[in-house]
Design a protein around this motif. Structure first.
Motif, mmCIF file in Angstrom:
data_model
loop_
_atom_site.group_PDB
_atom_site.id
_atom_site.type_symbol
_atom_site.label_atom_id
_atom_site.label_comp_id
_atom_site.label_asym_id
_atom_site.label_seq_id
_atom_site.Cartn_x
_atom_site.Cartn_y
_atom_site.Cartn_z
ATOM 1 N N ARG A 116 8.621 5.586 5.746
ATOM 2 C CA ARG A 116 8.614 5.658 4.281
ATOM 3 C C ARG A 116 7.506 6.601 3.806
ATOM 4 N N LEU A 117 6.340 6.494 4.437
ATOM 5 C CA LEU A 117 5.235 7.393 4.080
ATOM 6 C C LEU A 117 5.584 8.839 4.423
ATOM 7 N N ALA A 118 6.156 9.036 5.618
ATOM 8 C CA ALA A 118 6.471 10.390 6.073
ATOM 9 C C ALA A 118 7.566 11.036 5.230
ATOM 10 N N ASP A 119 8.401 10.241 4.596
ATOM 11 C CA ASP A 119 9.392 10.796 3.685
ATOM 12 C C ASP A 119 8.754 11.255 2.377
ATOM 13 N N ALA B 76 0.833 -1.212 0.000
ATOM 14 C CA ALA B 76 0.000 0.000 0.000
ATOM 15 C C ALA B 76 0.865 1.259 0.000
ATOM 16 N N VAL B 77 1.936 1.260 0.758
ATOM 17 C CA VAL B 77 2.835 2.417 0.779
ATOM 18 C C VAL B 77 3.444 2.630 -0.603
ATOM 19 N N ASP B 78 3.874 1.537 -1.241
ATOM 20 C CA ASP B 78 4.439 1.652 -2.589
ATOM 21 C C ASP B 78 3.429 2.271 -3.555
ATOM 22 N N ARG B 79 2.184 1.784 -3.515
ATOM 23 C CA ARG B 79 1.171 2.284 -4.443
ATOM 24 C C ARG B 79 0.788 3.728 -4.135
ATOM 25 N N LEU C 68 1.060 6.700 -6.760
ATOM 26 C CA LEU C 68 -0.143 7.410 -7.183
ATOM 27 C C LEU C 68 -0.135 8.882 -6.786
ATOM 28 N N GLY C 69 0.926 9.319 -6.142
ATOM 29 C CA GLY C 69 1.072 10.733 -5.820
ATOM 30 C C GLY C 69 0.228 11.205 -4.662
ATOM 31 N N ALA C 70 0.101 10.399 -3.622
ATOM 32 C CA ALA C 70 -0.655 10.811 -2.443
ATOM 33 C C ALA C 70 -0.031 12.059 -1.827
ATOM 34 N N GLN C 71 -0.883 13.024 -1.494
ATOM 35 C CA GLN C 71 -0.408 14.256 -0.861
ATOM 36 C C GLN C 71 -0.503 14.186 0.662
ATOM 37 N N VAL C 72 -1.339 13.287 1.170
ATOM 38 C CA VAL C 72 -1.514 13.056 2.604
ATOM 39 C C VAL C 72 -1.809 11.561 2.785
ATOM 40 N N ALA C 73 -1.365 11.001 3.903
ATOM 41 C CA ALA C 73 -1.704 9.629 4.255
ATOM 42 C C ALA C 73 -2.450 9.639 5.582
ATOM 43 N N VAL C 74 -3.583 8.950 5.633
ATOM 44 C CA VAL C 74 -4.392 8.842 6.848
ATOM 45 C C VAL C 74 -4.475 7.381 7.254
ATOM 46 N N LEU C 75 -4.068 7.078 8.496
ATOM 47 C CA LEU C 75 -4.204 5.732 9.065
ATOM 48 C C LEU C 75 -5.276 5.832 10.136
ATOM 49 N N SER C 76 -6.453 5.256 9.848
ATOM 50 C CA SER C 76 -7.615 5.522 10.706
ATOM 51 C C SER C 76 -7.803 4.501 11.825
ATOM 52 N N GLY C 77 -6.723 4.160 12.520
ATOM 53 C CA GLY C 77 -6.837 3.390 13.753
ATOM 54 C C GLY C 77 -6.431 1.940 13.652
ATOM 55 N N ASP C 78 -6.086 1.365 14.810
ATOM 56 C CA ASP C 78 -5.669 -0.038 14.950
ATOM 57 C C ASP C 78 -4.467 -0.356 14.063
ATOM 58 N N GLU D 78 -12.333 -8.343 -1.180
ATOM 59 C CA GLU D 78 -10.918 -8.023 -1.338
ATOM 60 C C GLU D 78 -10.446 -7.095 -0.214
ATOM 61 N N LYS D 79 -9.151 -7.049 -0.045
ATOM 62 C CA LYS D 79 -8.532 -6.156 0.935
ATOM 63 C C LYS D 79 -7.725 -5.086 0.204
ATOM 64 N N GLY D 80 -7.627 -3.913 0.810
ATOM 65 C CA GLY D 80 -6.877 -2.857 0.164
ATOM 66 C C GLY D 80 -6.946 -1.556 0.933
ATOM 67 N N PHE D 81 -6.731 -0.454 0.220
ATOM 68 C CA PHE D 81 -6.841 0.879 0.813
ATOM 69 C C PHE D 81 -7.563 1.771 -0.180
ATOM 70 N N LEU D 82 -7.934 2.972 0.274
ATOM 71 C CA LEU D 82 -8.685 3.900 -0.562
ATOM 72 C C LEU D 82 -7.803 5.084 -0.959
ATOM 73 N N MET D 83 -7.889 5.455 -2.210
ATOM 74 C CA MET D 83 -7.194 6.640 -2.709
ATOM 75 C C MET D 83 -8.248 7.694 -2.989
ATOM 76 N N TRP D 84 -8.316 8.702 -2.111
ATOM 77 C CA TRP D 84 -9.357 9.720 -2.178
ATOM 78 C C TRP D 84 -8.895 10.936 -2.987
ATOM 79 N N GLU D 85 -9.876 11.572 -3.618
ATOM 80 C CA GLU D 85 -9.709 12.909 -4.179
ATOM 81 C C GLU D 85 -10.817 13.771 -3.600
#
Length: 426
Positions: A66-69, A27-30, A34-44, A262-269
């Motif tokens: 890695r995300l914070a860099d 997920a961090v690689d993707r 994909l040019g994420a401008q912010v990363a949100v980890l919503s708990g646990d 499926e499992k994954g993460f969300l890429m929001w705009e």
């Protein structure tokens, strides 16, 4: 418009380390690609309290760094049993190119053009800070014990929902003001929405859940990013607050058997008028459930293996047998048949012997009458038992044994006598 990578329920711990790190690493690689401008980890983010020297703590810190860099990171306090209060505080000190903000209290957070976090002193800003490009309203896990202490245990569940609904409505004026200035508004929380589905497909309907979709939409945030439920699901509404969307990212990996989807993460705009997201899959492990109503049928097992691709999958075999038949299940043979699986978990349910009492049997005048009454209650045929009883009454045990050895009488061990281990007379 701002692009946000939303991950949730990482559950780093010794038991889940391989699955969590493989999926979150992907997920961090993707997110970076994909040019994420912010990363949100919503708990646990973790599964339970971790020692600092544990591999799980080191792997999680490495991935968050890695995300914070790459972009600013917000980590929300999750369930206290998974993330004891204070556990996430050290992530503020990682020292990446961008800051990590740990949201462990109810507050609003602004993201500046320079990529810095501005945090409200109270539960919200009195006015939108200058230079803010996005406004995030954070509601970490609610301590229901404190609600129970203040409101009483019987009223705690209902009071929690009411107070959270009032809190979310209280964010609405600030969100409206931010929208008028063209600033995207985002809510982040960790809890259960009434009526949502668990990862096993069970509706979460009860009075002890924190949110309703109505309360979440009443916050008038364009996007509301949720954690806690491991199944991805979303709700949308178009109204005076624009195009609003509420969504669970779901767990980053598959940590239990029987989890659906499926499992994954969300890429929001997200912009001031609305929000949308794309779902990005992670390489979560495959799980297969093979269930037998009775004793495992090896032919049926082989057929299932031939029909399904179990190579590299995590396979769980379940069965139900009576207590006296438990020794007939060959666990080693089942494991050999599933040798190409990554993991085999065998779960046998043993049905205990149920003994039946015949009411009034103690008042029967003879043993033969007792047998007849017992047979009537247990739906057994009394004839063979009465015949054996007559022989026992007329002959000694030695004579009966000699006749059996000479072949003059059937051997009861070969099935002439019915099994009666599942009942008792009294």
């Amino acid at each position: 418009m701002i692009r946000i990578a939303h991950c949730s329920d990482l559950h780093y711990g010794p038991k889940n380390l391989a699955e969590a790190d493989r999926c979150f690493g992907a997920a961090v690689d993707r997110a970076i690609a994909l040019g994420a401008q912010v990363a949100v980890l919503s708990g646990d983010a973790i599964d339970h309290a971790l020692d600092l020297h544990s591999p799980s703590a080191e792997r999680l810190a490495r991935q968050v760094r890695r995300l914070a860099d790459h972009c600013p990171v917000l980590m929300l306090q999750g369930t206290f049993s998974h993330e004891p209060p204070g556990t996430l505080a050290l992530f503020r000190l990682l020292g990446g190119r961008h800051p990590v903000h740990v949201a462990d209290r109810i507050a609003q957070v602004g993201l500046t053009a320079a990529g810095r976090w501005v945090v409200s002193d109270g539960w919200r800003f009195n006015g939108l800070p200058a230079g803010v490009q996005a406004l995030l309203s954070c509601v970490p896990t609610v301590n229901k014990a404190m609600v129970a202490a203040a409101m009483g245990a019987s009223a705690a569940a209902e009071a929690t929902g009411e107070q959270l609904a009032a809190l979310l409505a209280g964010f609405a004026p600030g969100h409206r003001a931010a929208r008028r200035q063209g600033v995207p508004t985002i809510g982040v929380s960790h809890g259960t929405v009434f009526g949502c589905l668990s990862e096993h497909g069970v509706p979460m309907a009860g009075f002890d859940h924190e949110f309703t979709t109505g309360a979440l939409f009443a916050s008038e945030a364009q996007a509301f990013m949720l954690g806690h439920i491991h199944r991805h699901q979303a709700w949308q509404r178009v109204g005076t607050a624009g195009h609003q969307c509420v969504a669970y990212a779901g767990s980053i990996g598959r940590f239990h058997y029987g989890e659906e989807g499926e499992k994954g993460f969300l890429m929001w705009e997200v912009d001031a008028d609305g929000a949308r997201f794309d779902r990005v899959a992670t390489p979560a492990r495959r799980t297969v459930d093979i269930v037998f109503e009775g004793k495992p049928d090896l032919d049926a097992l082989r057929t299932t293996i031939a029909q399904q691709d179990i190579a590299g999958a995590h396979v769980r075999v379940r069965w139900t047998v009576a207590d006296e038949d438990r020794h007939e299940v060959d666990r080693a043979l089942i494991e050999r048949e599933l040798g190409c699986a990554a993991e085999v978990k065998l779960e046998g349910r043993i049905v205990p012997v149920v003994r039946t009492r015949a009411a009034g049997i103690s008042r029967a005048s003879s043993l033969a009458d007792k047998v007849r009454q017992w047979a009537q209650v247990t739906d057994a045929k009394p004839g063979p038992l009465l015949a054996c009883l007559a022989r026992l009454d007329a002959e000694t045990g030695e004579v009966i044994a000699e006749r059996i050895l000479r072949g003059e009488m059937p051997n009861p061990l070969e099935g002439a006598l019915p099994r009666a281990v599942d009942t008792a007379v009294a």
